[in-house]
Scaffold this active site. Structure first.
Site, mmCIF file in Angstrom:
data_model
loop_
_atom_site.group_PDB
_atom_site.id
_atom_site.type_symbol
_atom_site.label_atom_id
_atom_site.label_comp_id
_atom_site.label_asym_id
_atom_site.label_seq_id
_atom_site.Cartn_x
_atom_site.Cartn_y
_atom_site.Cartn_z
ATOM 1 N N GLN A 14 6.912 4.429 10.162
ATOM 2 C CA GLN A 14 7.197 3.001 10.289
ATOM 3 C C GLN A 14 8.659 2.751 10.639
ATOM 4 O O GLN A 14 9.560 3.457 10.182
ATOM 5 C CB GLN A 14 6.834 2.290 8.990
ATOM 6 N N SER A 96 6.689 10.748 7.462
ATOM 7 C CA SER A 96 5.911 9.826 6.638
ATOM 8 C C SER A 96 4.552 9.572 7.274
ATOM 9 O O SER A 96 3.742 10.479 7.391
ATOM 10 C CB SER A 96 6.708 8.540 6.402
ATOM 11 N N LEU A 97 4.270 8.333 7.712
ATOM 12 C CA LEU A 97 2.999 8.038 8.363
ATOM 13 C C LEU A 97 2.718 9.010 9.512
ATOM 14 O O LEU A 97 1.570 9.393 9.753
ATOM 15 C CB LEU A 97 3.030 6.588 8.868
ATOM 16 N N ARG A 121 -4.419 3.520 3.811
ATOM 17 C CA ARG A 121 -3.087 3.773 3.259
ATOM 18 C C ARG A 121 -2.216 2.528 3.399
ATOM 19 O O ARG A 121 -1.521 2.119 2.462
ATOM 20 C CB ARG A 121 -2.445 4.957 3.977
ATOM 21 N N HIS A 207 7.658 5.739 -0.777
ATOM 22 C CA HIS A 207 8.168 7.015 -1.292
ATOM 23 C C HIS A 207 8.981 6.835 -2.578
ATOM 24 O O HIS A 207 10.023 7.456 -2.768
ATOM 25 C CB HIS A 207 8.987 7.731 -0.209
ATOM 26 N N GLN A 256 2.957 12.550 -1.147
ATOM 27 C CA GLN A 256 3.903 11.962 -0.204
ATOM 28 C C GLN A 256 4.197 10.491 -0.521
ATOM 29 O O GLN A 256 5.288 9.996 -0.276
ATOM 30 C CB GLN A 256 3.327 12.103 1.215
#
Length: 317
Positions: A14, A96-97, A121, A207, A256
């Site tokens: 993101q 991340s994503l 998610r 996170h 994560q």
């Protein structure tokens, strides 16, 4: 021409989204257009229109941003497969994503299953943001040890969680946690030698421990998703090492949510494994910029437009 045995594909998270993403790619390449059309059918609404035309605030809603970036990466990937045939990178990783897109690129996660998973998610992370509003901020000019110490101090004093969320590269770190804790850390960062401390325009404390409220629900979604052993190494964010089996993948993706994205170490692990070229598949060139700061000698290529993809294909066909 690239040495594919020394090339990694990397996928952004993101912050890389922007209105217009994928429009030129879908117009130029039937393979990309088919990916966006498939995504629209799976999700039951026109994600393609949201990517191509906006509105920006809707695209920036995490429930939409996550599938949008996943689909964009998959669309570029599909074009490369169509144009370059059997050429494959030696390793993949995502921020991340982006780790979900990397798993798809490694044939560990099929497109439809991955799309449903990242949509869930995003939905759950949005839910966590509503239940436990948080904040994030970029801290520039401090090392990870100093930022962790600052977070621990502020968290102890405020009673709110505050952690190092993203270790992006030397001097560019992101903290995440309770709003008041983030505000305090931002105000104190300059005293610790930070060049700048910049609050980010988010309401979801990614996170951080604030995501623990949705971990069980997301684990259930992971358990319901079919994975396969990766066909090529996927370097995970949590441990900064390759994920070798399905159990490791499921554990990684659950952890994560509340763990630091160890991007600096992930890039270093790939470099130590012999990777000399990093190809970023996404709307911008965020990861390419981070990799430049981690290791200036690494080759960086951002496939963020139809023209960039066309040039890459012509040079590597």
């Amino acid at each position: 021409m690239l040495d594919w045995s020394a090339t990694a594909f990397v996928f952004p998270g993101q912050g890389s989204q922007q209105v217009g993403m994928g429009a030129d790619l879908a117009s130029a390449y039937p393979a990309a257009r088919a990916v966006f059309q498939q995504a629209d059918e799976i999700l039951g609404f026109s994600l393609s229109t949201l990517c191509f035309e906006g509105p920006e605030d809707t695209l920036n809603d995490t429930i939409n941003t996550q599938p949008a970036l996943y689909v964009m990466g998959a669309a570029i990937l599909r074009v490369l497969e169509a144009e370059l045939g059997a050429a494959r990178p030696a390793m993949v990783a995502g921020h991340s994503l982006g780790e979900f897109t990397a798993l798809h690129a490694a044939s560990a996660l099929d497109f439809a299953g991955g799309l449903r998973l990242v949509r869930e998610r995003g939905r759950l992370m949005k839910e966590a943001g509503v239940r436990s509003p948080g904040a994030m901020a970029a801290i520039l000019g401090l090392d990870a040890e100093a930022v962790r110490a600052l977070c621990a101090e502020v968290s102890a004093q405020s009673g709110q969680p505050l952690v190092l969320a993203n270790d992006n590269c030397e001097g560019q770190l992101v903290i995440s946690g309770g709003r008041a804790a983030v505000e305090t850390a931002v105000s104190r960062a300059a005293e610790r030698g930070a060049k700048r401390a910049i609050p980010l325009a988010v309401s979801v404390a990614s996170h951080s421990p604030l995501m623990s409220a949705i971990t069980d629900k997301f684990r259930a979604a992971l358990d319901a998703t079919e994975f396969s052993p990766p066909a090529i190494p996927v370097v995970g964010n949590v441990q900064a090492r390759p994920l070798t089996d399905i159990a490791a993948i499921r554990a990684e993706l659950a952890e994560q949510l509340t763990s630091t994205v160890r991007w600096t170490e992930s890039v270093e692990v790939m470099r130590q494994a012999g990777i000399t070229s990093f190809v970023e598949l996404g709307p911008k060139d965020v990861l390419s910029g981070l990799i430049k700061r981690i290791d200036r000698s690494a080759e960086r290529i951002a496939l963020n437009s139809a023209d960039a993809v066309r040039d890459f294909v012509s040079q590597n066909a």
